[in-house]
Design a protein around this motif. Structure first.
Motif, PDB file in Angstrom:
ATOM      1  N   PHE A 254      43.881  44.902  48.064  1.00 44.69           N
ATOM      2  CA  PHE A 254      44.163  46.149  48.762  1.00 44.69           C
ATOM      3  C   PHE A 254      45.026  46.008  50.013  1.00 44.69           C
ATOM      4  CE2 PHE A 254      40.054  46.867  46.594  1.00 44.69           C
ATOM      5  CZ  PHE A 254      40.482  47.849  45.712  1.00 44.69           C
ATOM      6  N   ILE A 255      45.179  44.791  50.497  1.00 41.91           N
ATOM      7  CA  ILE A 255      46.021  44.582  51.676  1.00 41.91           C
ATOM      8  C   ILE A 255      47.293  43.829  51.309  1.00 41.91           C
ATOM      9  CG2 ILE A 255      46.142  43.684  54.018  1.00 41.91           C
ATOM     10  CD1 ILE A 255      44.119  45.871  53.781  1.00 41.91           C
ATOM     11  N   PHE A 256      47.134  42.626  50.726  1.00 41.73           N
ATOM     12  CA  PHE A 256      48.312  41.791  50.499  1.00 41.73           C
ATOM     13  C   PHE A 256      49.241  42.325  49.414  1.00 41.73           C
ATOM     14  CE2 PHE A 256      50.413  38.410  48.100  1.00 41.73           C
ATOM     15  CZ  PHE A 256      51.296  37.982  49.075  1.00 41.73           C
ATOM     16  N   LEU A 257      48.701  42.710  48.256  1.00 37.40           N
ATOM     17  CA  LEU A 257      49.575  43.127  47.152  1.00 37.40           C
ATOM     18  C   LEU A 257      50.481  44.305  47.522  1.00 37.40           C
ATOM     19  CD1 LEU A 257      47.331  42.724  43.970  1.00 37.40           C
ATOM     20  CD2 LEU A 257      49.270  41.314  44.676  1.00 37.40           C
ATOM     21  N   PRO A 258      49.961  45.400  48.105  1.00 35.28           N
ATOM     22  CA  PRO A 258      50.868  46.483  48.512  1.00 35.28           C
ATOM     23  C   PRO A 258      51.808  46.066  49.640  1.00 35.28           C
ATOM     24  CG  PRO A 258      48.616  47.261  48.350  1.00 35.28           C
ATOM     25  CD  PRO A 258      48.563  45.776  48.289  1.00 35.28           C
ATOM     26  N   LEU A 310      48.371  37.635  36.157  1.00 38.38           N
ATOM     27  CA  LEU A 310      48.799  38.997  36.476  1.00 38.38           C
ATOM     28  C   LEU A 310      49.928  39.007  37.512  1.00 38.38           C
ATOM     29  CD1 LEU A 310      45.378  40.881  36.593  1.00 38.38           C
ATOM     30  CD2 LEU A 310      47.248  41.309  35.003  1.00 38.38           C
ATOM     31  N   CYS A 311      49.973  37.967  38.342  1.00 30.83           N
ATOM     32  CA  CYS A 311      51.023  37.884  39.353  1.00 30.83           C
ATOM     33  C   CYS A 311      52.271  37.174  38.850  1.00 30.83           C
ATOM     34  CB  CYS A 311      50.488  37.172  40.603  1.00 30.83           C
ATOM     35  SG  CYS A 311      49.227  38.105  41.495  1.00 30.83           S
ATOM     36  N   LEU A 312      52.178  36.538  37.690  1.00 27.44           N
ATOM     37  CA  LEU A 312      53.339  35.865  37.121  1.00 27.44           C
ATOM     38  C   LEU A 312      54.331  36.849  36.508  1.00 27.44           C
ATOM     39  CD1 LEU A 312      51.861  32.701  35.349  1.00 27.44           C
ATOM     40  CD2 LEU A 312      53.663  32.717  37.083  1.00 27.44           C
ATOM     41  N   PHE A 313      53.799  37.921  35.939  1.00 27.57           N
ATOM     42  CA  PHE A 313      54.637  38.865  35.220  1.00 27.57           C
ATOM     43  C   PHE A 313      54.855  40.130  36.037  1.00 27.57           C
ATOM     44  CE2 PHE A 313      52.146  36.415  32.129  1.00 27.57           C
ATOM     45  CZ  PHE A 313      53.179  35.775  31.469  1.00 27.57           C
ATOM     46  N   LYS A 314      56.019  40.714  35.875  1.00 28.28           N
ATOM     47  CA  LYS A 314      56.324  41.958  36.564  1.00 28.28           C
ATOM     48  C   LYS A 314      55.540  43.105  35.929  1.00 28.28           C
ATOM     49  CE  LYS A 314      60.948  40.878  38.302  1.00 28.28           C
ATOM     50  NZ  LYS A 314      62.376  41.304  38.338  1.00 28.28           N
ATOM     51  N   MET A 315      54.868  43.865  36.745  1.00 30.80           N
ATOM     52  CA  MET A 315      54.148  45.040  36.268  1.00 30.80           C
ATOM     53  C   MET A 315      53.937  45.993  37.431  1.00 30.80           C
ATOM     54  SD  MET A 315      50.197  43.686  35.838  1.00 30.80           S
ATOM     55  CE  MET A 315      50.651  42.522  34.558  1.00 30.80           C
ATOM     56  N   ASP A 316      53.564  47.195  37.108  1.00 29.28           N
ATOM     57  CA  ASP A 316      53.327  48.194  38.139  1.00 29.28           C
ATOM     58  C   ASP A 316      52.201  47.736  39.061  1.00 29.28           C
ATOM     59  OD1 ASP A 316      53.904  51.119  38.973  1.00 29.28           O
ATOM     60  OD2 ASP A 316      51.715  51.017  38.838  1.00 29.28           O
ATOM     61  N   VAL A 319      48.744  49.156  38.219  1.00 25.90           N
ATOM     62  CA  VAL A 319      48.111  48.541  37.050  1.00 25.90           C
ATOM     63  C   VAL A 319      47.480  47.205  37.431  1.00 25.90           C
ATOM     64  CG1 VAL A 319      48.517  47.580  34.748  1.00 25.90           C
ATOM     65  CG2 VAL A 319      49.655  49.703  35.445  1.00 25.90           C
ATOM     66  N   ARG A 320      48.226  46.400  38.194  1.00 27.22           N
ATOM     67  CA  ARG A 320      47.703  45.098  38.628  1.00 27.22           C
ATOM     68  C   ARG A 320      46.448  45.278  39.484  1.00 27.22           C
ATOM     69  NH1 ARG A 320      52.165  42.957  41.034  1.00 27.22           N
ATOM     70  NH2 ARG A 320      52.822  41.774  39.194  1.00 27.22           N
ATOM     71  N   GLN A 321      46.487  46.232  40.402  1.00 30.04           N
ATOM     72  CA  GLN A 321      45.328  46.482  41.255  1.00 30.04           C
ATOM     73  C   GLN A 321      44.113  46.941  40.458  1.00 30.04           C
ATOM     74  OE1 GLN A 321      47.310  49.191  44.130  1.00 30.04           O
ATOM     75  NE2 GLN A 321      46.510  47.836  45.711  1.00 30.04           N
ATOM     76  N   ILE A 322      44.321  47.827  39.486  1.00 31.62           N
ATOM     77  CA  ILE A 322      43.206  48.361  38.707  1.00 31.62           C
ATOM     78  C   ILE A 322      42.525  47.258  37.906  1.00 31.62           C
ATOM     79  CG2 ILE A 322      42.597  49.860  36.757  1.00 31.62           C
ATOM     80  CD1 ILE A 322      42.964  51.324  39.399  1.00 31.62           C
ATOM     81  N   ILE A 323      43.316  46.397  37.280  1.00 29.16           N
ATOM     82  CA  ILE A 323      42.724  45.307  36.489  1.00 29.16           C
ATOM     83  C   ILE A 323      41.921  44.364  37.382  1.00 29.16           C
ATOM     84  CG2 ILE A 323      43.232  43.316  35.023  1.00 29.16           C
ATOM     85  CD1 ILE A 323      45.743  44.825  34.079  1.00 29.16           C
ATOM     86  N   LEU A 324      42.521  43.939  38.495  1.00 26.18           N
ATOM     87  CA  LEU A 324      41.813  43.025  39.392  1.00 26.18           C
ATOM     88  C   LEU A 324      40.608  43.690  40.041  1.00 26.18           C
ATOM     89  CD1 LEU A 324      44.822  41.201  41.115  1.00 26.18           C
ATOM     90  CD2 LEU A 324      43.242  40.273  39.414  1.00 26.18           C
ATOM     91  N   THR A 325      40.724  44.979  40.349  1.00 27.38           N
ATOM     92  CA  THR A 325      39.602  45.712  40.934  1.00 27.38           C
ATOM     93  C   THR A 325      38.415  45.763  39.978  1.00 27.38           C
ATOM     94  OG1 THR A 325      41.048  47.072  42.309  1.00 27.38           O
ATOM     95  CG2 THR A 325      38.875  47.950  41.844  1.00 27.38           C
TER      96      THR A 325
END
Length: 418
Positions: A254-258, A310-316, A319-325
């Protein structure tokens, strides 16, 4: 006759005392007050570090959190943990809630520039000192009043209200960042102070928890802090591990990814935070159904295995946040009941507070600076994800060796004789 005895007992268990809801409300207030700085850090960086480049100013802003969480959160946790076992949960919550509210509100009145940055550092450290007693103080206060200390759903509800506080901080911080308005920014801290004062006033009318009142008079004063750490080192290590995962997974998602993608975490975390809250609730339900440790271990494994791919591939980003959450919620949902079950009531505050203090001193505030450094060093989001992945993998390996499952009762059925 038996029916007449059972009816009042059922009614008693069907309702929760007001202290449980007040504890949840305080969790909301505490989460807001400690999160609002992180969500406003990009704007505060420009406000206090006007002569620095964007990366340097942002790095220093988040480093303030690292300093406060590494040094002053542990001091507060040691102090209030001892108070909670010796003088009661209610006193711990009241004093720490008031201190957190005042230190949050004062941030709104700091002048800009270098001198302002110095006062900001002092107040961030004060925030973390009082938070060291407030967050887990409210958790213990709520769950002990509910008298269901092995309930995953009650642990999840405490986290749910905290997630509401995070979402509120995230939503309100969006407006000053959008408009670049200094008055809006200061108003966010004043709102936090007002919420904290309401929590303080409500807690003044609360009763002490039944678990603490049932203890002998000197039960919480029998063991000194360092003797306690030596005696309960194994249980403390479990608390440190799960607390560290809580801290790192939340800050990474919630902090680093965005921050990495858009330079600001505020506008991109509101919907995932709402999803996070209800995922935690579902995780609490699963913990009651399948066991606290089983659900928690599943979350650790899934988060550790998926964060780097999940961080290796480009994605929205969403979507990345929801899966990890989804996976992180399995860790966080049952976490408080799991930690409380490691200690007896007479040592519960010291156990939770000291364990969380050690985790915070080692990992609190570390995620964003370390992940930023890894990203800029290797120019790779996957490289930055190695930090949470390695912590999760090491935690799973250690906890897997522990055979005790605090959430599942194993009944041995004797073999029938021939």
């Amino acid at each position: 006759m038996s029916e007449n005895i059972l009816i009042p007992e059922i009614k008693k268990k069907a309702s929760l005392p007001k202290e449980v809801f007040i504890g949840w409300l305080t969790s909301l207030s505490e989460a807001y007050n400690t999160a609002i700085f992180s969500f406003l850090a990009p704007m505060l960086a420009l406000f206090f570090f006007q002569n620095e480049n964007s990366f340097t100013s942002l790095f220093f802003s988040y480093s303030f959190v690292f300093l406060g969480s590494s040094l002053f959160y542990p001091l507060g946790a040691f102090y209030y943990g001892t108070m909670g076992d010796a003088k009661g949960r209610q006193k711990t919550c009241v004093y720490s809630t008031l201190g957190l509210a005042i230190s949050t509100g004062l941030i709104a009145f700091i002048p800009e520039g270098t001198y302002g940055a110095f006062f900001l550092l002092i107040l961030i450290c004060a925030q973390h000192f009082f938070s060291g007693g407030e967050y887990y103080g409210s958790i213990v206060f709520s769950i002990e009043h509910a008298d269901k200390e092995k309930s995953g759903i009650l642990s999840a509800l405490s986290c749910l209200f905290a997630s509401f506080g995070l979402a509120l901080a995230n939503g309100l911080a969006y407006f000053p960042l959008l408009k670049g308005n200094e008055l809006w920014m200061k108003s966010c801290f004043i709102i936090g102070a007002l919420g904290g004062m309401v929590s303080y006033l409500l807690k003044n009318y609360c009763q002490e928890t039944p678990a603490f009142k049932s203890l002998p008079l000197l039960a919480g004063k029998e063991t000194k802090v360092f003797e306690f750490i030596k005696k309960r080192s194994k249980s403390l290590l479990k608390v440190v591990i799960v607390s560290a995962l809580f801290i790192i997974s939340y800050n990474f998602i919630f902090i680093f990814l965005p921050l990495h993608q858009n330079g600001s975490e505020t506008s991109d975390s509101f919907k995932p935070l709402i999803f996070y809250g209800f995922s935690i609730l579902f995780a609490g339900f699963l913990a009651d159904r399948f066991g606290l440790k089983r659900v928690l271990m599943s979350g650790i494994l899934l988060f550790s295995l998926t964060v780097t791919p999940l961080c290796l591939f480009k994605m929205d980003l969403w979507v990345r946040q929801i899966i990890l959450t989804s996976f992180a919620s399995l860790i966080i949902g049952p976490i408080h009941s799991f930690m409380m079950n490691q200690f007896e009531p007479k040592e519960r505050c010291r156990g939770l507070f000291i364990g969380s203090a050690i985790a915070m001193s080692l990992f609190g505030g570390s995620t964003v600076p370390i992940c930023l450094l890894l990203f800029f060093k290797f120019n790779s989001l996957a490289a930055a994800s190695l930090y949470p992945m390695s912590i999760g993998a090491a935690s799973f390996i250690y906890l897997y060796q522990e055979i005790e499952d605090c959430g599942i009762r194993i009944v041995k059925i004797p073999a029938k004789s021939a």
